[in-house]
Design a protein around this motif. Structure first.
Motif, PDB file in Angstrom:
ATOM      1  N   ASP A  84      -0.313 -26.188 -21.824  1.00 15.91           N
ATOM      2  CA  ASP A  84      -0.274 -26.917 -23.097  1.00 15.91           C
ATOM      3  C   ASP A  84       1.090 -26.704 -23.745  1.00 15.91           C
ATOM      4  O   ASP A  84       1.750 -25.682 -23.515  1.00 15.91           O
ATOM      5  N   SER A  85       1.506 -27.659 -24.567  1.00 17.15           N
ATOM      6  CA  SER A  85       2.777 -27.536 -25.275  1.00 17.15           C
ATOM      7  C   SER A  85       2.672 -26.651 -26.513  1.00 17.15           C
ATOM      8  O   SER A  85       3.685 -26.188 -27.029  1.00 17.15           O
ATOM      9  N   ASP A 136       1.975 -23.362 -27.728  1.00 19.21           N
ATOM     10  CA  ASP A 136       1.841 -22.000 -27.208  1.00 19.21           C
ATOM     11  C   ASP A 136       0.867 -21.180 -28.035  1.00 19.21           C
ATOM     12  O   ASP A 136       0.051 -20.413 -27.494  1.00 19.21           O
ATOM     13  N   ASP A 137       0.920 -21.298 -29.367  1.00 18.14           N
ATOM     14  CA  ASP A 137       0.037 -20.501 -30.223  1.00 18.14           C
ATOM     15  C   ASP A 137      -1.430 -20.829 -29.929  1.00 18.14           C
ATOM     16  O   ASP A 137      -2.266 -19.922 -29.782  1.00 18.14           O
ATOM     17  N   ALA A 138      -1.747 -22.121 -29.861  1.00 16.25           N
ATOM     18  CA  ALA A 138      -3.135 -22.512 -29.579  1.00 16.25           C
ATOM     19  C   ALA A 138      -3.546 -22.116 -28.170  1.00 16.25           C
ATOM     20  O   ALA A 138      -4.691 -21.727 -27.931  1.00 16.25           O
ATOM     21  N   LEU A 139      -2.597 -22.194 -27.240  1.00 13.55           N
ATOM     22  CA  LEU A 139      -2.894 -21.824 -25.858  1.00 13.55           C
ATOM     23  C   LEU A 139      -3.206 -20.331 -25.761  1.00 13.55           C
ATOM     24  O   LEU A 139      -4.147 -19.928 -25.062  1.00 13.55           O
ATOM     25  N   GLN A 140      -2.436 -19.514 -26.444  1.00  9.71           N
ATOM     26  CA  GLN A 140      -2.687 -18.078 -26.418  1.00  9.71           C
ATOM     27  C   GLN A 140      -4.007 -17.733 -27.095  1.00  9.71           C
ATOM     28  O   GLN A 140      -4.683 -16.765 -26.718  1.00  9.71           O
ATOM     29  N   ALA A 141      -4.383 -18.526 -28.094  1.00  8.47           N
ATOM     30  CA  ALA A 141      -5.621 -18.252 -28.821  1.00  8.47           C
ATOM     31  C   ALA A 141      -6.860 -18.655 -28.023  1.00  8.47           C
ATOM     32  O   ALA A 141      -7.962 -18.151 -28.280  1.00  8.47           O
ATOM     33  N   LEU A 142      -6.700 -19.555 -27.064  1.00  6.65           N
ATOM     34  CA  LEU A 142      -7.835 -20.022 -26.271  1.00  6.65           C
ATOM     35  C   LEU A 142      -8.273 -18.927 -25.308  1.00  6.65           C
ATOM     36  O   LEU A 142      -7.479 -18.441 -24.503  1.00  6.65           O
ATOM     37  N   ASP A 143      -9.539 -18.548 -25.368  1.00  7.67           N
ATOM     38  CA  ASP A 143     -10.051 -17.485 -24.510  1.00  7.67           C
ATOM     39  C   ASP A 143     -11.377 -17.934 -23.891  1.00  7.67           C
ATOM     40  O   ASP A 143     -12.450 -17.582 -24.379  1.00  7.67           O
ATOM     41  N   GLY A 199     -12.544 -16.991 -21.106  1.00  6.50           N
ATOM     42  CA  GLY A 199     -13.083 -15.929 -20.277  1.00  6.50           C
ATOM     43  C   GLY A 199     -12.584 -16.030 -18.846  1.00  6.50           C
ATOM     44  O   GLY A 199     -12.125 -17.076 -18.402  1.00  6.50           O
ATOM     45  N   GLY A 200     -12.664 -14.928 -18.135  1.00  6.82           N
ATOM     46  CA  GLY A 200     -12.268 -14.905 -16.740  1.00  6.82           C
ATOM     47  C   GLY A 200     -10.780 -14.695 -16.562  1.00  6.82           C
ATOM     48  O   GLY A 200     -10.055 -14.309 -17.487  1.00  6.82           O
ATOM     49  N   ASP A 201     -10.299 -14.979 -15.364  1.00 10.05           N
ATOM     50  CA  ASP A 201      -8.898 -14.807 -14.986  1.00 10.05           C
ATOM     51  C   ASP A 201      -8.113 -16.043 -15.423  1.00 10.05           C
ATOM     52  O   ASP A 201      -8.302 -17.129 -14.874  1.00 10.05           O
ATOM     53  N   VAL A 202      -7.259 -15.883 -16.415  1.00  9.22           N
ATOM     54  CA  VAL A 202      -6.539 -17.007 -17.016  1.00  9.22           C
ATOM     55  C   VAL A 202      -5.039 -16.784 -16.902  1.00  9.22           C
ATOM     56  O   VAL A 202      -4.535 -15.707 -17.238  1.00  9.22           O
ATOM     57  N   THR A 203      -4.337 -17.807 -16.419  1.00  9.91           N
ATOM     58  CA  THR A 203      -2.877 -17.821 -16.442  1.00  9.91           C
ATOM     59  C   THR A 203      -2.444 -18.987 -17.312  1.00  9.91           C
ATOM     60  O   THR A 203      -2.883 -20.124 -17.093  1.00  9.91           O
ATOM     61  N   ARG A 204      -1.617 -18.710 -18.300  1.00 10.24           N
ATOM     62  CA  ARG A 204      -1.213 -19.724 -19.269  1.00 10.24           C
ATOM     63  C   ARG A 204       0.232 -20.145 -19.035  1.00 10.24           C
ATOM     64  O   ARG A 204       1.089 -19.300 -18.758  1.00 10.24           O
ATOM     65  N   PHE A 205       0.480 -21.450 -19.171  1.00 11.34           N
ATOM     66  CA  PHE A 205       1.825 -22.003 -19.054  1.00 11.34           C
ATOM     67  C   PHE A 205       2.087 -22.862 -20.288  1.00 11.34           C
ATOM     68  O   PHE A 205       1.458 -23.910 -20.458  1.00 11.34           O
ATOM     69  N   ALA A 206       2.989 -22.423 -21.145  1.00 10.45           N
ATOM     70  CA  ALA A 206       3.332 -23.188 -22.338  1.00 10.45           C
ATOM     71  C   ALA A 206       4.561 -24.032 -22.052  1.00 10.45           C
ATOM     72  O   ALA A 206       5.595 -23.515 -21.613  1.00 10.45           O
ATOM     73  N   GLY A 207       4.448 -25.344 -22.271  1.00  9.53           N
ATOM     74  CA  GLY A 207       5.588 -26.208 -22.035  1.00  9.53           C
ATOM     75  C   GLY A 207       5.203 -27.666 -22.069  1.00  9.53           C
ATOM     76  O   GLY A 207       4.026 -28.030 -22.221  1.00  9.53           O
ATOM     77  N   ALA A 210      10.920 -28.758 -14.842  1.00  9.38           N
ATOM     78  CA  ALA A 210      11.084 -27.315 -14.678  1.00  9.38           C
ATOM     79  C   ALA A 210       9.766 -26.577 -14.893  1.00  9.38           C
ATOM     80  O   ALA A 210       9.501 -25.550 -14.244  1.00  9.38           O
ATOM     81  N   LEU A 211       8.934 -27.074 -15.804  1.00 12.10           N
ATOM     82  CA  LEU A 211       7.624 -26.463 -16.018  1.00 12.10           C
ATOM     83  C   LEU A 211       6.807 -26.525 -14.741  1.00 12.10           C
ATOM     84  O   LEU A 211       6.161 -25.545 -14.344  1.00 12.10           O
ATOM     85  N   TRP A 212       6.855 -27.659 -14.067  1.00 10.04           N
ATOM     86  CA  TRP A 212       6.047 -27.832 -12.867  1.00 10.04           C
ATOM     87  C   TRP A 212       6.602 -27.048 -11.692  1.00 10.04           C
ATOM     88  O   TRP A 212       5.833 -26.611 -10.815  1.00 10.04           O
ATOM     89  N   GLU A 213       7.893 -26.812 -11.661  1.00  5.42           N
ATOM     90  CA  GLU A 213       8.440 -25.913 -10.649  1.00  5.42           C
ATOM     91  C   GLU A 213       7.868 -24.506 -10.842  1.00  5.42           C
ATOM     92  O   GLU A 213       7.512 -23.824  -9.873  1.00  5.42           O
ATOM     93  N   GLN A 214       7.779 -24.080 -12.095  1.00  4.77           N
ATOM     94  CA  GLN A 214       7.223 -22.765 -12.401  1.00  4.77           C
ATOM     95  C   GLN A 214       5.749 -22.696 -12.005  1.00  4.77           C
ATOM     96  O   GLN A 214       5.299 -21.710 -11.391  1.00  4.77           O
ATOM     97  N   ILE A 215       4.993 -23.743 -12.347  1.00  4.73           N
ATOM     98  CA  ILE A 215       3.562 -23.741 -12.036  1.00  4.73           C
ATOM     99  C   ILE A 215       3.336 -23.744 -10.531  1.00  4.73           C
ATOM    100  O   ILE A 215       2.496 -22.991 -10.014  1.00  4.73           O
ATOM    101  N   GLU A 216       4.095 -24.562  -9.808  1.00  8.38           N
ATOM    102  CA  GLU A 216       3.944 -24.598  -8.354  1.00  8.38           C
ATOM    103  C   GLU A 216       4.234 -23.235  -7.730  1.00  8.38           C
ATOM    104  O   GLU A 216       3.588 -22.834  -6.750  1.00  8.38           O
ATOM    105  N   ALA A 217       5.193 -22.525  -8.286  1.00  6.40           N
ATOM    106  CA  ALA A 217       5.563 -21.215  -7.736  1.00  6.40           C
ATOM    107  C   ALA A 217       4.468 -20.178  -7.942  1.00  6.40           C
ATOM    108  O   ALA A 217       4.376 -19.210  -7.175  1.00  6.40           O
TER     109      ALA A 217
END
Length: 252
Positions: free
Chosen positions: A39-40, A42-49, A51-59, A65-72
């Protein structure tokens, strides 16, 4: 996966609110092993919980470049809900080109980049749902940029379904009508409507739903999430390249 089976790694864009957040909670409840949330905000993304194993990508989803990071970092993706988008309104003659480009940039360019990376990382038999809109199906004045972007999303899903079928990957789109999500609050006409109802958002939504929607109600984000999970599940194993219109009869 049957409708009640656990799922593997799930990617959700536009995850911090509305339909995306509802999908995150629903997939976590279904037993997703890992959630990749994008999500773009970041504050709302960090607040979303959810549950479980979560990896967050703000952008910004239209930033390669965001998608290069996600693919990696993604590993193999089993399910994806490509949901990020913005609202826009205005008559064609009054629409600034920059506003047109911004809408197409997020809703269509961003969807292309999201889908491209998902297909690159998807395992055989994966399932993907793109969030379109009834505005991509039914023409209405003042919806040129938004409607064109969502019509493009529908066709993108159809082409992707043909391209990915050999690997057993299913790609579908959902086209909601009115849904009670924060995207309405981005539009000037809705803010004006809320003001005309003494600041009561619920009354403004009910007034909109009563005009032109035969069922006279909008969907909740959770209802749309449940429909998306059906499309992701093995209960929809022979459904690909389709668009599920969920609009309370608005397009009739």
């Amino acid at each position: 996966m049957p409708s009640d089976a656990p799922v593997g790694t799930c990617l959700i864009t536009g995850a911090a609110s509305g339909i995306g957040a509802a999908c995150a909670h629903a997939l976590a409840a279904r037993g997703a092993q890992r959630l990749l949330l994008v999500d773009s905000n970041d504050d709302a993304l960090q607040a979303l919980d959810p549950g479980g194993d979560v990896t967050r990508f703000a952008g910004d989803v239209c930033d390669p470049a965001l998608w290069e990071q996600i693919e990696a970092q993604a590993g193999t993706i089993d399910r994806a809900v490509l949901n990020a988008g913005i609202a826009a309104g205005g008559m064609i003659a009054d629409t600034e080109f920059d506003d047109w480009r911004r809408t197409l940039g997020v809703n269509l360019d961003g969807m292309f980049l999201s889908l491209r990376s998902t297909l690159r990382k998807a395992g055989d038999g994966a399932s993907i749902v793109l969030t379109a809109s009834v505005s991509g199906v039914k023409a209405e004045p003042g919806t040129a940029a938004y409607g064109a972007s969502k019509a493009g999303v529908i066709q993108l899903a159809r082409v992707a379904a043909r391209e990915a079928a050999a690997r057993g990957i299913r790609v579908n789109a959902i086209a909601p009508g009115g849904v009670d999500t924060p995207i309405w609050d981005q539009t000037l006409f809705f803010r004006d409507l809320v003001a005309s109802h003494d600041g009561d958002r619920d009354k403004a939504l009910a007034a909109m739903a009563a005009i032109g929607t035969p069922l006279a109600r909008f969907a909740t984000a959770s209802e749309i999430a449940a429909q998306i999970l059906f499309l992701l599940s093995d209960d929809a194993a022979t459904i690909t390249g389709t668009v599920l219109v969920s609009d309370g009869g608005y397009s009739l």
